[in-house]
Design an enzyme around this catalytic site. Structure first.
Site, PDB file in Angstrom:
ATOM      1  N   VAL A  92       0.818  -1.241   0.044  1.00  0.00           N
ATOM      2  CA  VAL A  92       0.051   0.147   0.165  1.00  0.00           C
ATOM      3  C   VAL A  92       0.848   1.152   0.031  1.00  0.00           C
ATOM      4  O   VAL A  92       1.913   1.137   0.097  1.00  0.00           O
ATOM      5  CB  VAL A  92      -0.720   0.092   1.185  1.00  0.00           C
ATOM      6  CG1 VAL A  92      -1.768  -1.246   1.136  1.00  0.00           C
ATOM      7  CG2 VAL A  92       0.074   0.154   2.421  1.00  0.00           C
ATOM      8  N   CYS A 279       9.887   8.907  -4.377  1.00  0.00           N
ATOM      9  CA  CYS A 279      10.476   8.145  -3.529  1.00  0.00           C
ATOM     10  C   CYS A 279      11.788   9.194  -3.158  1.00  0.00           C
ATOM     11  O   CYS A 279      12.178   8.742  -1.867  1.00  0.00           O
ATOM     12  CB  CYS A 279      10.914   6.980  -4.035  1.00  0.00           C
ATOM     13  SG  CYS A 279       9.377   5.887  -3.919  1.00  0.00           S
TER      14      CYS A 279
HETATM   15  P1  NAD Z   1       0.278   3.577  -5.347  1.00  0.00           P
HETATM   16  O1  NAD Z   1      -0.110   4.483  -4.618  1.00  0.00           O
HETATM   17  O2  NAD Z   1       0.648   3.459  -6.465  1.00  0.00           O
HETATM   18  O3  NAD Z   1      -0.310   2.248  -4.696  1.00  0.00           O
HETATM   19  C1  NAD Z   1      -0.898   1.978  -3.396  1.00  0.00           C
HETATM   20  C2  NAD Z   1      -2.202   1.328  -3.558  1.00  0.00           C
HETATM   21  O4  NAD Z   1      -2.666   0.800  -2.357  1.00  0.00           O
HETATM   22  C3  NAD Z   1      -3.253   2.095  -4.033  1.00  0.00           C
HETATM   23  O5  NAD Z   1      -4.020   1.896  -5.326  1.00  0.00           O
HETATM   24  C4  NAD Z   1      -4.187   2.201  -2.856  1.00  0.00           C
HETATM   25  O6  NAD Z   1      -5.758   2.139  -3.144  1.00  0.00           O
HETATM   26  C5  NAD Z   1      -4.016   0.893  -2.550  1.00  0.00           C
HETATM   27  N1  NAD Z   1      -4.621   0.556  -0.893  1.00  0.00           N
HETATM   28  C6  NAD Z   1      -4.311   1.314   0.197  1.00  0.00           C
HETATM   29  N2  NAD Z   1      -4.545   0.978   1.308  1.00  0.00           N
HETATM   30  C7  NAD Z   1      -5.382  -0.136   1.103  1.00  0.00           C
HETATM   31  C8  NAD Z   1      -5.985  -1.232   1.807  1.00  0.00           C
HETATM   32  N3  NAD Z   1      -6.039  -1.277   3.075  1.00  0.00           N
HETATM   33  N4  NAD Z   1      -6.473  -2.304   1.028  1.00  0.00           N
HETATM   34  C9  NAD Z   1      -6.486  -2.370  -0.414  1.00  0.00           C
HETATM   35  N5  NAD Z   1      -5.896  -1.623  -1.047  1.00  0.00           N
HETATM   36  C10 NAD Z   1      -5.087  -0.233  -0.469  1.00  0.00           C
HETATM   37  O7  NAD Z   1       1.625   3.306  -4.467  1.00  0.00           O
HETATM   38  P2  NAD Z   1       3.035   2.642  -5.139  1.00  0.00           P
HETATM   39  O8  NAD Z   1       3.856   3.537  -6.005  1.00  0.00           O
HETATM   40  O9  NAD Z   1       2.751   1.258  -5.684  1.00  0.00           O
HETATM   41  O10 NAD Z   1       4.073   2.390  -3.689  1.00  0.00           O
HETATM   42  C11 NAD Z   1       3.779   1.418  -2.599  1.00  0.00           C
HETATM   43  C12 NAD Z   1       4.747   1.327  -1.861  1.00  0.00           C
HETATM   44  O11 NAD Z   1       5.989   0.811  -2.542  1.00  0.00           O
HETATM   45  C13 NAD Z   1       5.196   2.672  -1.276  1.00  0.00           C
HETATM   46  O12 NAD Z   1       5.629   2.388   0.198  1.00  0.00           O
HETATM   47  C14 NAD Z   1       6.244   3.106  -2.228  1.00  0.00           C
HETATM   48  O13 NAD Z   1       6.964   4.007  -1.508  1.00  0.00           O
HETATM   49  C15 NAD Z   1       7.032   1.734  -2.390  1.00  0.00           C
HETATM   50  N6  NAD Z   1       7.745   2.015  -3.484  1.00  0.00           N
HETATM   51  C16 NAD Z   1       7.611   2.605  -4.569  1.00  0.00           C
HETATM   52  C17 NAD Z   1       8.346   2.379  -5.777  1.00  0.00           C
HETATM   53  C18 NAD Z   1       8.296   3.319  -6.950  1.00  0.00           C
HETATM   54  O14 NAD Z   1       8.668   3.157  -8.047  1.00  0.00           O
HETATM   55  N7  NAD Z   1       6.928   3.749  -7.187  1.00  0.00           N
HETATM   56  C19 NAD Z   1       9.524   1.627  -5.912  1.00  0.00           C
HETATM   57  C20 NAD Z   1       9.949   1.056  -4.705  1.00  0.00           C
HETATM   58  C21 NAD Z   1       8.841   1.238  -3.602  1.00  0.00           C
HETATM   59  C1  UGA Z   2      14.208   5.091  -7.548  1.00  0.00           C
HETATM   60  C2  UGA Z   2      15.221   3.901  -7.404  1.00  0.00           C
HETATM   61  O1  UGA Z   2      16.163   4.064  -8.460  1.00  0.00           O
HETATM   62  C3  UGA Z   2      14.748   2.481  -7.328  1.00  0.00           C
HETATM   63  O2  UGA Z   2      15.630   1.705  -7.010  1.00  0.00           O
HETATM   64  C4  UGA Z   2      13.724   2.471  -6.181  1.00  0.00           C
HETATM   65  O3  UGA Z   2      13.024   1.323  -6.049  1.00  0.00           O
HETATM   66  C5  UGA Z   2      12.754   3.753  -6.503  1.00  0.00           C
HETATM   67  O4  UGA Z   2      13.165   5.093  -6.439  1.00  0.00           O
HETATM   68  C6  UGA Z   2      11.513   3.711  -5.252  1.00  0.00           C
HETATM   69  O5  UGA Z   2      12.046   3.474  -3.953  1.00  0.00           O
HETATM   70  O6  UGA Z   2      10.495   4.280  -5.454  1.00  0.00           O
HETATM   71  P1  UGA Z   2      12.439   5.968  -9.564  1.00  0.00           P
HETATM   72  O7  UGA Z   2      12.251   7.040  -8.491  1.00  0.00           O
HETATM   73  O8  UGA Z   2      11.437   5.376 -10.322  1.00  0.00           O
HETATM   74  O9  UGA Z   2      13.507   4.895  -8.841  1.00  0.00           O
HETATM   75  O10 UGA Z   2      13.441   6.393 -10.871  1.00  0.00           O
HETATM   76  P2  UGA Z   2      14.979   6.890 -10.979  1.00  0.00           P
HETATM   77  O11 UGA Z   2      15.745   6.328 -12.358  1.00  0.00           O
HETATM   78  O12 UGA Z   2      15.997   6.325  -9.695  1.00  0.00           O
HETATM   79  O13 UGA Z   2      14.966   8.455 -11.094  1.00  0.00           O
HETATM   80  C7  UGA Z   2      14.585   9.388  -9.967  1.00  0.00           C
HETATM   81  C8  UGA Z   2      14.840  10.816 -10.524  1.00  0.00           C
HETATM   82  O14 UGA Z   2      16.315  10.940 -10.447  1.00  0.00           O
HETATM   83  C9  UGA Z   2      14.315  11.291 -11.860  1.00  0.00           C
HETATM   84  O15 UGA Z   2      13.623  12.243 -11.658  1.00  0.00           O
HETATM   85  C10 UGA Z   2      15.446  10.917 -12.690  1.00  0.00           C
HETATM   86  O16 UGA Z   2      15.350  11.686 -13.822  1.00  0.00           O
HETATM   87  C11 UGA Z   2      16.709  11.555 -11.870  1.00  0.00           C
HETATM   88  N1  UGA Z   2      17.884  11.178 -12.310  1.00  0.00           N
HETATM   89  C12 UGA Z   2      18.357   9.799 -12.291  1.00  0.00           C
HETATM   90  C13 UGA Z   2      18.844  12.146 -12.300  1.00  0.00           C
HETATM   91  O17 UGA Z   2      18.571  13.316 -12.234  1.00  0.00           O
HETATM   92  N2  UGA Z   2      20.136  11.878 -12.809  1.00  0.00           N
HETATM   93  C14 UGA Z   2      20.457  10.603 -12.879  1.00  0.00           C
HETATM   94  O18 UGA Z   2      21.811  10.021 -13.247  1.00  0.00           O
HETATM   95  C15 UGA Z   2      19.605   9.666 -12.408  1.00  0.00           C
END
Ligand code: NAD
Ligand code: UGA
Length: 467
Positions: A92, A279
């Site tokens: 979530v 993030c």
């Molecule tokens: P998101 O907002 O896209 O998705 C989360 C989903 O969870 C939503 O659709 C929401 O409706 C659902 N939700 C919330 N509470 C709920 C419940 N009680 N029951 C059922 N569904 C529920 O978020 P995301 O980007 O997928 O991120 C999820 C987690 O992973 C976060 O902690 C984020 O920081 C982490 N994370 C994100 C990335 C990324 O690239 N976006 C990468 C690594 C880790």
């Molecule tokens: C980042 C990490 O790379 C993932 O490993 C991690 O799982 C994720 O955050 C997360 O926890 O959500 P993401 O944010 O999807 O992934 O994308 P990145 O490729 O890391 O880029 C992040 C930002 O940095 C972007 O705005 C990108 O344009 C910028 N960036 C990246 C730079 O300005 N310079 C670079 O050399 C690389």
């Protein structure tokens, strides 16, 4: 003996839950995977007959086509999914707290807690509960306390930390061949058994030596640490870009030379208008909050500087646009190319485009925007801060265009914010012909062919070059 996982449920069908568990389903045909969410329209989109999925990620459609309806299901029946599963991914959202203690820094764990309470309430058999969301250190402890206090007789819960390292835009590649999978568990026999069960799921496609097993708290902290160190790398190179601009050095040359040192490595050294995404800022600030709450003020200051440097870079770039356009952009037309926070995604969370456009609007410029993957409605939500600001003045000043060519027509300046490949080979001559002169281009990603543009007659301003 390790438990055999036959049914998985993932709570949260977002950017992480959707792709990760779809890949688990594709790679493990013998496991039934159900992804549940409370958001009906999101689930409907995941089930769309024409595969118009709720998120854009290269390769994702093929993965979903490969297993949806076979052993991959999307549903809003959260309770049913939980009740049936042996292993539960909690994926979530964990936004930053907007009010209360730690506002602006600490993670809001409300969604994690609600999901955890739901698990305790509806489970009638033992479960492995996996933190997939990024959470502060020791969240697993809170989850265990809640689960144990509310468990039905005979149900035991083993909690694992399994942070996700995928990056948006390359999610499927990252999930098919990750640098590593990290699983944290208690070091008790039950904890190690649960850990082995999850490791066996990943072992269906990931080499054993890439599956790292560590203690719970190390696993939770490693995720924050990995993000903060990546963010720090970008801030470091961006702070060098300012020195390059003032000295005549070229940041791409400097980064290349530095990155050739195998101890530094070549990746993630691209200077930019600033990092965005849901993030980097969030987890750097979580780390700041953690350090502060441990009374480690100097440590907190160190990580806070990474975020401050990023804000500085975004402001510096916006200011450079205004300065270069003879110190005023009032009434001028600025074409912004790219709105997503990086290429190959439609995600706009914390995109530097939002800050830049707000800056231009505060200087009373007119702005046109083009992004190949972001809808106009999303751009308006971001620019009005989801309705917090009145929409009318923004709608008047900002036009979202269907193509780069359209956006650039008659502009005084073009600002490249996202590194979409298609921007490199636009018909720059035709664009130049339509623009007000002198025609400026600000390349916030250093992706354009500087010399060719100069030959056409553009005034080109890049990041981290003195000329
Ligand atoms: P998101 O907002 O896209 O998705 C989360 C989903 O969870 C939503 O659709 C929401 O409706 C659902 N939700 C919330 N509470 C709920 C419940 N009680 N029951 C059922 N569904 C529920 O978020 P995301 O980007 O997928 O991120 C999820 C987690 O992973 C976060 O902690 C984020 O920081 C982490 N994370 C994100 C990335 C990324 O690239 N976006 C990468 C690594 C880790
Ligand atoms: C980042 C990490 O790379 C993932 O490993 C991690 O799982 C994720 O955050 C997360 O926890 O959500 P993401 O944010 O999807 O992934 O994308 P990145 O490729 O890391 O880029 C992040 C930002 O940095 C972007 O705005 C990108 O344009 C910028 N960036 C990246 C730079 O300005 N310079 C670079 O050399 C690389």
């Amino acid at each position: 003996a390790p438990i055999e996982v036959k049914k998985i449920v993932c709570i949260g069908a977002g950017y992480v839950g959707g792709p990760t568990c779809a890949v688990v389903a594709l790679k493990c045909p013998h496991i039934q995977v159900t992804i549940v969410d409370v958001n009906q329209s999101r689930i409907d989109a995941w089930n769309d007959p024409d595969f118009n999925l709720p998120i854009y990620e290269p390769g994702l459609v093929d993965v979903v086509k490969g297993c949806r309806g076979r052993n991959l299901f999307f549903s809003t029946e959260v309770d049913k999914g939980i009740a049936e599963a042996d292993l539960i991914f909690v994926s979530v959202n964990t936004p930053t707290k907007k009010s209360g203690l730690g506002a602006g820094f600490a993670a809001d764990l409300n969604y994690i807690e609600l999901a955890t309470r739901r698990i305790a309430e509806v489970s009638t058999s033992s479960k492995i509960v996996v933190e997939k969301s990024t959470v502060p250190c020791r969240t697993a402890e809170s989850m265990r306390t809640i689960l144990e206090a509310n468990a039905k007789p005979g149900c035991r819960f083993d909690i694992l930390s399994n942070p996700e390292f995928l990056a948006e835009g390359t999610a499927i590649e990252d999930l098919f061949a990750p640098d590593r999978v990290l699983i944290g568990s208690l070091q008790s026999q039950e904890g190690l058994d649960a850990c082995a069960a999850l490791a066996n799921v990943y072992a269906n496609w990931i080499p054993k030596e890439r599956i790292l097993t560590v203690g719970l708290w190390s696993s939770e902290l490693s995720k924050l640490a990995a993000n903060a160190m990546l963010a720090q790398r970008i801030s470091s190179v961006n702070m060098l870009s300012a020195i390059c601009e003032a000295t005549g050095a070229n940041v791409d040359e400097v980064a290349y030379a530095v990155g050739k040192d195998s101890r530094v490595g070549p990746k993630f050294l691209k200077a930019s208008v600033g990092f965005g995404g849901s993030c980097f800022q969030k987890y750097s600030l979580n780390l700041v909050y953690l350090a502060r709450s441990l009374n480690l003020e100097e440590v907190a200051r160190y990580w806070y500087a990474v975020v401050e440097a990023n804000d500085y870079q975004k402001n510096r770039f916006a200011k450079k646009v205004v300065d270069t356009l003879f110190n005023t952009i009032t009434g001028k037309k600025i074409a912004v190319l790219g709105f997503a926070f990086k290429a190959d995604t439609g995600d706009t969370r914390e995109s530097p485009a939002i800050d830049l456009i707000n800056h231009f609007l505060s200087e009373r410029a007119r702005v046109t925007v083009y992004d190949p993957e972001v809808q106009e409605s999303q751009i308006m939500l971001d620019l009005t801060d989801y309705g917090a600001k009145p929409a009318e003045p923004i709608q008047k000043a900002v036009t979202v265009c269907p193509s780069a060519l359209e956006a650039c027509k008659g502009a005084d300046a073009i600002v490249v914010v996202t590194e979409w490949k298609e921007f490199v080979n636009l018909d720059w001559q035709s664009i130049h012909d339509t623009m007000n002169k002198p025609a400026f281009i600000f390349d916030g990603r250093n992706i354009l062919k500087r010399q060719e543009l100069k030959n056409i007659g553009f005034k080109v301003v890049s990041i981290g070059t003195g000329d």
